[in-house]
Design an enzyme around this catalytic site. Structure first.
Site, PDB file in Angstrom:
ATOM      1  CE  LYS A  56     -46.240  -9.198 -15.507  1.00  0.00           C
ATOM      2  NZ  LYS A  56     -46.956  -8.472 -16.591  1.00  0.00           N
ATOM      3  CE1 TYR A  90     -44.651 -12.508 -15.959  1.00  0.00           C
ATOM      4  CE2 TYR A  90     -44.778 -13.005 -13.616  1.00  0.00           C
ATOM      5  CZ  TYR A  90     -45.406 -12.720 -14.814  1.00  0.00           C
ATOM      6  OH  TYR A  90     -46.770 -12.645 -14.852  1.00  0.00           O
TER       7      TYR A  90
HETATM    8  P1  NAI Z   1     -51.342 -15.801 -21.845  1.00  0.00           P
HETATM    9  O1  NAI Z   1     -50.040 -16.442 -22.212  1.00  0.00           O
HETATM   10  O2  NAI Z   1     -52.585 -16.620 -21.833  1.00  0.00           O
HETATM   11  O3  NAI Z   1     -51.599 -14.511 -22.743  1.00  0.00           O
HETATM   12  C1  NAI Z   1     -50.591 -13.593 -23.038  1.00  0.00           C
HETATM   13  C2  NAI Z   1     -50.797 -13.122 -24.449  1.00  0.00           C
HETATM   14  O4  NAI Z   1     -49.800 -12.133 -24.744  1.00  0.00           O
HETATM   15  C3  NAI Z   1     -50.619 -14.239 -25.492  1.00  0.00           C
HETATM   16  O5  NAI Z   1     -51.759 -14.294 -26.313  1.00  0.00           O
HETATM   17  C4  NAI Z   1     -49.363 -13.841 -26.256  1.00  0.00           C
HETATM   18  O6  NAI Z   1     -49.418 -14.191 -27.638  1.00  0.00           O
HETATM   19  C5  NAI Z   1     -49.360 -12.328 -26.074  1.00  0.00           C
HETATM   20  N1  NAI Z   1     -48.006 -11.785 -26.231  1.00  0.00           N
HETATM   21  C6  NAI Z   1     -46.862 -12.257 -25.691  1.00  0.00           C
HETATM   22  N2  NAI Z   1     -45.819 -11.516 -26.073  1.00  0.00           N
HETATM   23  C7  NAI Z   1     -46.306 -10.529 -26.869  1.00  0.00           C
HETATM   24  C8  NAI Z   1     -45.705  -9.449 -27.560  1.00  0.00           C
HETATM   25  N3  NAI Z   1     -44.369  -9.246 -27.504  1.00  0.00           N
HETATM   26  N4  NAI Z   1     -46.489  -8.631 -28.281  1.00  0.00           N
HETATM   27  C9  NAI Z   1     -47.841  -8.834 -28.342  1.00  0.00           C
HETATM   28  N5  NAI Z   1     -48.459  -9.865 -27.717  1.00  0.00           N
HETATM   29  C10 NAI Z   1     -47.693 -10.700 -26.986  1.00  0.00           C
HETATM   30  O7  NAI Z   1     -51.083 -15.169 -20.396  1.00  0.00           O
HETATM   31  P2  NAI Z   1     -52.117 -14.569 -19.305  1.00  0.00           P
HETATM   32  O8  NAI Z   1     -52.052 -15.442 -18.129  1.00  0.00           O
HETATM   33  O9  NAI Z   1     -53.406 -14.216 -19.904  1.00  0.00           O
HETATM   34  O10 NAI Z   1     -51.310 -13.237 -18.885  1.00  0.00           O
HETATM   35  C11 NAI Z   1     -51.701 -11.934 -19.232  1.00  0.00           C
HETATM   36  C12 NAI Z   1     -50.890 -10.954 -18.406  1.00  0.00           C
HETATM   37  O11 NAI Z   1     -51.153 -11.148 -17.018  1.00  0.00           O
HETATM   38  C13 NAI Z   1     -49.376 -11.090 -18.570  1.00  0.00           C
HETATM   39  O12 NAI Z   1     -48.768  -9.829 -18.536  1.00  0.00           O
HETATM   40  C14 NAI Z   1     -48.987 -11.896 -17.357  1.00  0.00           C
HETATM   41  O13 NAI Z   1     -47.629 -11.713 -17.021  1.00  0.00           O
HETATM   42  C15 NAI Z   1     -49.932 -11.338 -16.328  1.00  0.00           C
HETATM   43  N6  NAI Z   1     -50.133 -12.176 -15.169  1.00  0.00           N
HETATM   44  C16 NAI Z   1     -50.813 -13.358 -15.268  1.00  0.00           C
HETATM   45  C17 NAI Z   1     -51.017 -14.121 -14.151  1.00  0.00           C
HETATM   46  C18 NAI Z   1     -51.815 -15.374 -14.182  1.00  0.00           C
HETATM   47  O14 NAI Z   1     -52.056 -15.923 -13.087  1.00  0.00           O
HETATM   48  N7  NAI Z   1     -52.236 -15.851 -15.320  1.00  0.00           N
HETATM   49  C19 NAI Z   1     -50.458 -13.736 -12.831  1.00  0.00           C
HETATM   50  C20 NAI Z   1     -49.805 -12.454 -12.835  1.00  0.00           C
HETATM   51  C21 NAI Z   1     -49.661 -11.730 -13.974  1.00  0.00           C
END
Ligand code: NAI
Length: 306
Positions: free
Chosen positions: A169, A165
């Site tokens: 990133k 990851y």
């Molecule tokens: P989440 O798991 O709640 O939401 C991610 C969404 O992306 C999900 O709805 C999932 O279905 C969708 N998804 C996954 N793979 C996909 C694909 N191949 N095609 C289309 N949709 C897809 O996660 P969250 O926390 O909202 O994360 C959003 C972004 O922020 C991600 O890129 C994550 O890596 C990043 N991030 C989040 C952090 C956190 O503290 N929550 C910290 C650092 C980065």
């Protein structure tokens, strides 16, 4: 002045829940027409359903906003192209792209598989590349584009168990650095969000009280700023719990070593000066490093370079 997006079309990937959902809803509230992309899989990227994206569309429509659902897997370029075509057929332009979709496959480097490593790179890095590539010519032709890539403190600083990851990133920062240069002439600005939020991705990892403070809604203003007309470009903006900070990659002022000291021992002996933060700087392009190195060398050698 209120920042609005009237007349603008935005694509938000992974917008079925968590951060993406929050970004999409706020963009729609402020006038944007929004494509709610989500594969609807589980946290590790398995499975899929169109329900999550459709329910966010319903929420936006209930507020009087405009949105459409799309179930493309961002890691699949054909599906991404079809998503952009769906957007163009419906609204005729793409002004804003928020690359947010993501999954986790956490394991220590020793225990993790190469398959998981490649999958995580595929979703985060190639997913971002695919969506950006599919919108790039449209934004160039419009002479307008605002793109956000979603990075992470894991990539910027490292996190135990997240080598796959973290690599992905950090890779999107490399993409941003070059595209900011290539897009500048066409008023395409590209920035990175480094969020920290309580979502299913971080559930169980953060104490409950902190989780409640770290709502996705406290992160979203950072994205909205980064895709606004007056956005900066090539900026890494950290956001969480209502706090905001800029992360930078800097290079120290450095020093030139005399030929006899241009050895590993010479570097060791001068390590304090070479690594001193005094005079460190953000460089705006790769070639600046060469220019700086040559400037130190020519000064040390007492010669003039044209
Ligand atoms: P989440 O798991 O709640 O939401 C991610 C969404 O992306 C999900 O709805 C999932 O279905 C969708 N998804 C996954 N793979 C996909 C694909 N191949 N095609 C289309 N949709 C897809 O996660 P969250 O926390 O909202 O994360 C959003 C972004 O922020 C991600 O890129 C994550 O890596 C990043 N991030 C989040 C952090 C956190 O503290 N929550 C910290 C650092 C980065």
């Amino acid at each position: 002045m209120t920042i609005r997006y009237d007349g603008k079309v935005a694509i938000v990937t992974g917008a079925g829940q968590g951060l993406g959902r929050s970004h999409a809803i706020e963009l729609a509230k402020r006038g944007a027409k929004v494509v709610i992309n989500d594969l609807g899989g589980s946290k590790d990227g398995t499975g899929g359903s169109s329900e999550a994206a459709q329910s966010v569309v319903a929420e936006i429509e209930a507020m009087g906003g405009e949105a459409i659902a799309n179930g493309a897997n961002v890691a699949n370029y054909d599906e991404v192209e079809a998503m952009v075509k769906q957007t163009m057929d419906k609204w005729g332009r793409v002004d804003i792209l928020v690359n947010n979709a993501g999954i986790l496959r956490d394991k220590s480097f020793a225990k993790g598989s190469l398959e998981d490593f490649k999958l995580v790179l595929d979703v985060h890095l190639m997913g971002t590349v695919n969506c950006t590539k599919a919108c790039w010519d449209i934004m160039r032709e419009q002479a307008y584009g605002r793109i956000v890539v979603t990075t992470s403190s894991s990539g910027l600083y490292g996190n135990f168990g997240q080598s796959n990851y973290g690599s992905a990133k950090m890779a999107v920062i490399g993409l941003m650095n070059t595209l900011a240069q290539e897009g500048a002439k066409y008023d395409i600005k590209i920035n990175a969000l480094a969020p920290t939020a309580g979502t299913r991705m971080t559930e169980g990892l953060i104490p409950e009280k902190a989780f409640d403070l770290l709502t996705p809604e406290t992160v979203t203003p950072a994205v909205l700023f980064l895709v606004s007309e007056d956005a900066p470009t090539r900026t890494i903006l950290g956001a969480g719990a209502g706090s905001f900070a800029v992360a930078k990659i800097v290079e120290t002022a450095g020093m030139w070593l005399k030929p006899e000291d241009q050895t590993p021992e010479g570097i060791a002996a001068n390590w304090d000066s070479i690594s001193s933060p005094e005079g460190e700087k953000v460089l705006n392009a790769g070639f600046e490093q060469t220019v700086r190195m040559l400037a130190l060398a020519s000064e040390g050698l007492g010669i003039k370079l044209d």
